[in-house]
Write a protein that holds these residues in place. Structure first.
Motif, mmCIF file in Angstrom:
data_model
loop_
_atom_site.group_PDB
_atom_site.id
_atom_site.type_symbol
_atom_site.label_atom_id
_atom_site.label_comp_id
_atom_site.label_asym_id
_atom_site.label_seq_id
_atom_site.Cartn_x
_atom_site.Cartn_y
_atom_site.Cartn_z
ATOM 1 N N GLN A 1 1.663 -1.750 24.047
ATOM 2 C CA GLN A 1 0.611 -1.161 24.882
ATOM 3 C C GLN A 1 0.637 0.359 24.876
ATOM 4 N N SER A 2 1.839 0.923 24.964
ATOM 5 C CA SER A 2 1.921 2.366 25.234
ATOM 6 C C SER A 2 2.238 3.212 24.013
ATOM 7 N N PHE A 3 2.698 2.609 22.905
ATOM 8 C CA PHE A 3 3.083 3.423 21.754
ATOM 9 C C PHE A 3 1.825 3.998 21.094
ATOM 10 N N PRO A 4 1.894 5.259 20.606
ATOM 11 C CA PRO A 4 0.661 5.905 20.124
ATOM 12 C C PRO A 4 0.144 5.394 18.788
ATOM 13 N N THR A 5 0.932 4.586 18.082
ATOM 14 C CA THR A 5 0.449 4.079 16.798
ATOM 15 C C THR A 5 1.126 2.751 16.484
ATOM 16 N N TRP A 6 0.772 2.145 15.334
ATOM 17 C CA TRP A 6 1.273 0.820 14.981
ATOM 18 C C TRP A 6 2.759 0.816 14.642
ATOM 19 N N GLY A 7 3.254 1.920 14.134
ATOM 20 C CA GLY A 7 4.652 1.948 13.705
ATOM 21 C C GLY A 7 4.891 3.068 12.714
ATOM 22 N N ASP A 8 5.830 2.883 11.796
ATOM 23 C CA ASP A 8 6.145 3.982 10.881
ATOM 24 C C ASP A 8 6.714 3.471 9.563
ATOM 25 N N VAL A 9 6.744 4.365 8.595
ATOM 26 C CA VAL A 9 7.529 4.196 7.378
ATOM 27 C C VAL A 9 8.227 5.529 7.141
ATOM 28 N N THR A 10 9.560 5.541 7.278
ATOM 29 C CA THR A 10 10.297 6.775 7.006
ATOM 30 C C THR A 10 11.424 6.480 6.026
ATOM 31 N N LEU A 11 11.835 7.514 5.331
ATOM 32 C CA LEU A 11 12.882 7.367 4.323
ATOM 33 C C LEU A 11 13.621 8.695 4.206
ATOM 34 N N PRO B 1 0.807 -1.231 0.000
ATOM 35 C CA PRO B 1 0.000 0.000 0.000
ATOM 36 C C PRO B 1 0.840 1.281 0.000
ATOM 37 N N CYS B 2 2.128 1.195 0.369
ATOM 38 C CA CYS B 2 2.955 2.414 0.373
ATOM 39 C C CYS B 2 3.020 3.050 -1.018
ATOM 40 N N ARG B 3 2.801 2.244 -2.057
ATOM 41 C CA ARG B 3 2.786 2.806 -3.411
ATOM 42 C C ARG B 3 1.682 3.847 -3.580
ATOM 43 N N TYR B 4 0.683 3.797 -2.683
ATOM 44 C CA TYR B 4 -0.464 4.695 -2.785
ATOM 45 C C TYR B 4 -0.399 5.799 -1.739
ATOM 46 N N SER B 5 0.746 5.917 -1.070
ATOM 47 C CA SER B 5 0.941 6.986 -0.085
ATOM 48 C C SER B 5 1.200 8.289 -0.823
ATOM 49 N N THR B 6 0.376 9.299 -0.561
ATOM 50 C CA THR B 6 0.550 10.581 -1.258
ATOM 51 C C THR B 6 1.930 11.190 -0.987
ATOM 52 N N ARG C 1 8.553 10.384 -5.096
ATOM 53 C CA ARG C 1 8.919 9.785 -6.383
ATOM 54 C C ARG C 1 8.870 10.834 -7.487
ATOM 55 N N ARG C 2 7.858 11.720 -7.410
ATOM 56 C CA ARG C 2 7.755 12.781 -8.426
ATOM 57 C C ARG C 2 8.993 13.690 -8.371
ATOM 58 N N LEU C 3 9.393 14.094 -7.156
ATOM 59 C CA LEU C 3 10.584 14.945 -7.003
ATOM 60 C C LEU C 3 11.816 14.241 -7.563
ATOM 61 N N MET C 4 11.915 12.945 -7.267
ATOM 62 C CA MET C 4 13.051 12.155 -7.729
ATOM 63 C C MET C 4 13.083 12.116 -9.259
ATOM 64 N N ARG C 5 11.933 11.853 -9.864
ATOM 65 C CA ARG C 5 11.871 11.761 -11.329
ATOM 66 C C ARG C 5 12.113 13.102 -11.987
ATOM 67 N N VAL D 1 9.490 0.287 -1.842
ATOM 68 C CA VAL D 1 9.481 1.750 -2.006
ATOM 69 C C VAL D 1 10.810 2.219 -2.597
ATOM 70 N N LEU D 2 11.912 1.661 -2.112
ATOM 71 C CA LEU D 2 13.233 2.055 -2.628
ATOM 72 C C LEU D 2 13.397 1.654 -4.100
ATOM 73 N N ARG D 3 12.997 0.440 -4.444
ATOM 74 C CA ARG D 3 13.080 -0.003 -5.858
ATOM 75 C C ARG D 3 12.267 0.935 -6.744
ATOM 76 N N TRP D 4 11.120 1.364 -6.241
ATOM 77 C CA TRP D 4 10.169 2.190 -7.000
ATOM 78 C C TRP D 4 10.698 3.610 -7.152
ATOM 79 N N ILE D 5 11.247 4.157 -6.084
ATOM 80 C CA ILE D 5 11.725 5.543 -6.137
ATOM 81 C C ILE D 5 13.084 5.626 -6.825
ATOM 82 N N LEU D 6 13.981 4.687 -6.517
ATOM 83 C CA LEU D 6 15.324 4.739 -7.116
ATOM 84 C C LEU D 6 15.335 4.146 -8.530
ATOM 85 N N GLU D 7 14.312 3.373 -8.864
ATOM 86 C CA GLU D 7 14.263 2.647 -10.146
ATOM 87 C C GLU D 7 15.550 1.839 -10.332
#
Lengths: 333, 356
Positions: A230-240, A121-126, A132-136, A180-186
């Protein structure tokens, strides 16, 4: 009317996909099959669909496609059954636990001439699409180094049973950022060095990976289940973070959130207002089934990520960098 | 009192989209033109009217519309069904009146007017017509604001709210209080609108202002509101922050706290090696990437209301209330004492009802 079935509700994402299906006009979640009848009946009821007692019963409902949310090791057999029945398939990630299985799925789709999509689903992250647009556009120039994280909480259940999951955090969380890396870096990953440690059970909870891409970019990934459950405010992250010749780009894909500090929940809760990535994925799958477009992300992308995971596990076993063994494929048509 | 999420309105697309004219050719006119272009099923730009002829021509050309310097020509055109008023605030009252007299639906930029008296005249004009008059309080459509709204019940009884909206000096007519009403009217009216929407009418306003330039004494203001509901609100507005646009909102209740922060929640940060020297002109527009921008969602809500004959999602009355608080804040800055916002004019329909 586009009719879609959910093939197993083992993976928690089944609920999110069902919600996304419901929000689309002209789409019906027709049936839910699950080999565990109790879990399947409960899922069918809560998702508002008919329960099918067997794959054949599910396929007999006149479906256009299925979303496979079974345990990782079952993906291959489940996808082959659905493709052979003439259905389009969206398969939960990782596409398979072994490259040979993923390759067989890609070939089954080609044989059946039906679409096979991998649930990335990260492919659909705005924000990631903007990156990816900036990279291209060439805003960064060549990327010299990349740093990624996809940290989460330990999901427990079958995820920590290697017989069903094929592995722990490295199996569960490597594929998103690799894709995500394969997609952005091509570019493709050439080699992997991986370290892992298991805090509980038979699978690793934490993993740190270093990649070398074919064109020279060095990248790192933290794929650990390191967020407290239990205590973390969300499920996790995706950062790059991308260090480019012309500048740096920092992306936090789930940064678009407010915070709710709740006395009732006794913790802070992240309230996301980013565009819904699962909704984007499901809308794309439906458009592909209607033959309106080609998929943003397909089975080959799923295979390539599995091949990187395979190299990571070989590296963990040998304590040396491992070469990614990429299957030779004809061109995508 | 719990404000409700605006229902997503999804009318069947009309046979042909609503024909819209934009009055004005500045930054917000461009934003509204882009928002229209993003809603092609519901609306299309047919004309741009602007005093700045080259700018109007350029904007019209970019959207395949015609440019004109004759307001009467646009308003007399029976094909034009709606107008977007994106002109300096000083001109809003007469433009809304003329557009309504010509039978057009109206989306008018915030603030609605420069005084509660003028805003009251607009309310009366709007309520005497069967046309949609909507005030472009765009912040209501910001994704972060919608996220807070969706969780508002979870903080229990609301007690105290803080809102901060800071930016660099926008220059031009924005900082000329004669034309814009100054920072209370032009910038802080966004937060006054949110707080009125969430916590209801305001009974008392006290405010302080500051500036680095004696010529423009109201470049920064701090305002304390006491709502009739008992909720207290603090609003900071600034054109003294050259480090760029930021907005932060925090709502504290008996059982929890909600907050968002911009630009902290911007998901992308690009740091180019070669610093671009080009300085941005005009009002700053915060950007965080979304498939649909808040302006696009606002335009959709306006067009949908006009097509369905539904009430405006942000009425002239809401615009009046925000103006009345801004006016009270300026009065308090001048007097050093708390002020009461002007009362809403009574509805002509309600008066009619009382007579019969």
């Amino acid at each position: 009317m586009t009719r879609i079935g959910i093939y197993s509700s083992a993976h928690l994402h089944a609920g999110a996909y069902a919600a996304a299906l419901r929000a689309l006009p002209g789409v019906e979640l027709t049936g839910v099959y699950d080999p565990e009848a109790k879990r399947g009946k409960a899922a069918a009821k809560s998702l508002g669909a008919r329960y099918a007692a067997s794959p054949e019963q599910l396929f007999d409902l006149g479906l256009d496609g299925v979303i496979i949310c079974s345990e990782n090791v079952r993906h291959r057999g489940d996808a082959e059954r659905a493709l052979d029945a003439g259905l389009g398939v969206l398969c939960e990630k990782p596409l398979a636990t072994k490259p040979a299985d993923a390759l067989a799925m890609v070939r089954a789709a080609a044989r059946a001439r039906r679409p096979l999509m991998t649930a990335f689903p990260c492919r659909y992250s705005t924000p990631l699409r903007e990156a990816r647009r900036l990279m291209r556009e060439g805003a960064l120039g060549a990327v010299l180094a990349a740093q990624g994280t996809n940290r989460g909480t330990n999901p427990g259940g079958w995820f920590v049973d290697p017989e069903l999951s094929g592995g722990g955090a490295v199996m569960d969380h490597t594929v998103h950022v690799v894709d995500v890396l394969r997609w952005i870096l091509e570019d493709e990953v050439a080699s992997v060095y991986a370290e892992a440690t298991g805090a509980s059970g038979e699978v690793e909870d934490h993993g740190l990976l270093l990649f070398r891409f074919e064109q020279g970019t060095g990248a790192s990934l933290d794929c650990s289940w390191s967020r407290p459950g239990q205590s973390f405010p969300t499920w996790g992250d995706v950062t790059l973070s991308l260090i480019g010749e012309q500048g740096n780009l920092h992306i936090d894909a789930f940064r678009q959130h407010a915070m709710l500090y709740s006395e009732r929940a006794k913790k802070g809760i992240q309230v996301d207002f980013a565009d819904d990535i699962n909704a984007g994925l499901i809308a794309d799958f439906v458009a592909v089934l209607r033959e309106e477009k080609i998929p943003e992300v397909d089975g080959i992308d799923g295979l390539r990520a599995v091949e990187v995971v395979d190299a990571a596990y070989r590296s963990i076993a040998s304590a040396r960098a491992a070469t990614v063994r990429r299957a030779a494929l004809g061109s995508r048509s | 009192m719990t404000p409700e999420l605006p229902e997503p309105i999804a009318p069947a697309p009309p046979a042909s989209p609503l024909a819209v004219a934009i009055l004005g050719s500045g930054r917000m006119a461009e934003v509204h033109a882009a928002a229209l272009a993003a809603n092609p099923r519901f609306g299309r730009l047919v004309a741009v009217h602007g005093r700045n002829a080259p700018a109007a021509k350029k904007l019209a050309k970019a959207h395949g519309a015609r440019a004109t310097s004759e307001l009467a020509e646009v308003l007399a055109d029976p094909l034009v069904q709606a107008v977007v008023i994106a002109t300096p605030t000083l001109t809003h009252r007469s433009l809304v009146q003329s557009a309504l007299d010509a039978g057009k639906h109206v989306l008018v930029e915030k603030p609605l007017a420069l005084s509660s008296a003028e805003a009251g005249e607009i309310v009366r004009a709007a309520e005497a017509q069967e046309r949609v008059v909507m005030v472009a309080h765009c912040v209501r459509w910001f994704h972060e604001v919608q996220a807070l709204l969706g969780k508002l019940e979870q903080i229990g009884r609301p007690r105290v709210a803080r809102a901060s909206r800071v930016a660099g000096n926008p220059g031009g007519w924005y900082i000329d209080a004669q034309q814009s009403g100054g920072i209370c009217f032009d910038l802080m009216v966004h937060d006054f609108d949110l707080l009125l929407w969430w916590f209801g009418a305001v009974e008392r306003v006290h405010a302080l202002a500051a500036s680095r330039d004696a010529k423009y004494p109201e470049m920064y203001a701090q305002v304390v509101l006491r709502h009739t509901s008992g909720v207290l609100s603090y609003v900071e507005g600034s054109w003294l922050h050259p480090d760029g646009f930021a907005t932060r909102v925090e709502l504290a209740g008996a059982e929890g706290l909600l907050r968002f922060e911009m630009p902290e929640t911007k998901p992308l940060r690009f740091v180019p090696l070669a610093e671009k020297k080009a300085k941005k002109q005009g009002a700053e527009i915060p950007e965080s990437p979304f498939r649909r921008s808040p302006y696009e969602l606002q335009m959709e809500a306006f067009l949908a209301a006009a097509i369905c004959g539904a009430p405006a999602p942000v009425s002239a009355r809401a615009g009046f209330e925000a103006v009345a608080v801004a006016e009270a804040a300026r009065a308090s800055i001048a007097s050093g004492q708390p002020c009461r916002p002007a009362a809403m004019p009574s509805s002509p329909r309600a008066r009619k009802g009382a007579r019969s």
